[in-house]
Write a protein that holds these residues in place. Sequence first.
Motif, short mmCIF file in Angstrom:
data_model
loop_
_atom_site.label_atom_id
_atom_site.label_comp_id
_atom_site.label_asym_id
_atom_site.label_seq_id
_atom_site.Cartn_x
_atom_site.Cartn_y
_atom_site.Cartn_z
N LEU A 1 0.82 -1.21 0.00
CA LEU A 1 0.00 0.00 0.00
C LEU A 1 0.86 1.27 0.00
O LEU A 1 0.51 2.26 -0.64
CB LEU A 1 -0.92 0.00 1.22
N GLY A 2 2.00 1.22 0.70
CA GLY A 2 2.88 2.38 0.71
C GLY A 2 3.48 2.66 -0.65
O GLY A 2 3.54 3.82 -1.09
N ARG B 1 0.95 6.76 -6.68
CA ARG B 1 -0.26 7.55 -6.90
C ARG B 1 0.03 9.04 -6.71
O ARG B 1 -0.41 9.89 -7.52
CB ARG B 1 -1.36 7.10 -5.94
N LEU B 2 0.78 9.38 -5.66
CA LEU B 2 1.10 10.78 -5.41
C LEU B 2 1.96 11.37 -6.52
O LEU B 2 1.74 12.51 -6.97
CB LEU B 2 1.82 10.91 -4.06
N GLU B 3 2.95 10.60 -6.99
CA GLU B 3 3.81 11.10 -8.06
C GLU B 3 3.04 11.27 -9.37
O GLU B 3 3.25 12.25 -10.10
CB GLU B 3 5.00 10.15 -8.26
N ILE B 4 2.15 10.34 -9.67
CA ILE B 4 1.35 10.44 -10.90
C ILE B 4 0.41 11.65 -10.82
O ILE B 4 0.27 12.41 -11.80
CB ILE B 4 0.56 9.14 -11.14
#
Length: 256
Positions: A147-148, A154-157
């Motif tokens: 999950l990490g 997800r944050l970078e995308i």
Amino acid sequence: MADNNAADHEQSFVESVKEKITETFHKDDSASSDSDNDANKSSPVSDVKDKIYRLFGREKPVHKLLGGGKAADIFLWKDKKVTAGVVGFATLIWVLFELVEYHLLTLICHTLILALAVLFLWSNAASFINKSPPKFPDVVLPEDIVLGVANAFRLEINRALAILKAIASGKDLKAFLGAVAGLWVASILGSYCNFLTLFYASFILLHTLPYLYDRYEDKVDAFGEKAEAEIKKQYAVFSVKVLSKVPVGALKAKFA
């Protein structure tokens, strides 16, 4: 006569005490003046240190910018054995896939065949050589790690999508030109090498450039200051000759 000698002795004693007191005060004054001079001299030095140019406006050390943890130690070759192992493994993968032209599925299958064969023979031969068979640990992929990693991707995308949206909105012409130039350079590099080679080259640069910059920081910053001044000068000339003639206001009014 005895009274005169006593008076003279007392007067000389008083004068010597006065001289000692005067010398003490002079020493204190000179020490305070020296400390004031040192303070006055140290302030310009600190001001100069504060005004030293750092590449890309950097304020923190390189180690802190890279995270300050184990990854930063690997990038900066603080632990040379681990860094050499990482770079060597990446080089081996690149040689197998690019030079030997191994395929990913073939490599995975061959690796699993070799591992299973060694463990199978070891398990069966342990009883003949009077040694304990290998112990196989329960390998379970932790949920928090998965999950990490997924959350980090997800944050970078999302960050990349936000940057692309800001560039495409047409509010920053400089960012638009920089993005077009970067994509154009990437397309040229892609025509000369495949994705694996480009990824490997980026990986090697990531483990080389931060180390070299951290080692030759002052020289690189001095060169970067000159280069930035020259780039700003050329951009100002380009802005006057080209960008100022682009009818941006008319286009905005037309599409508004």
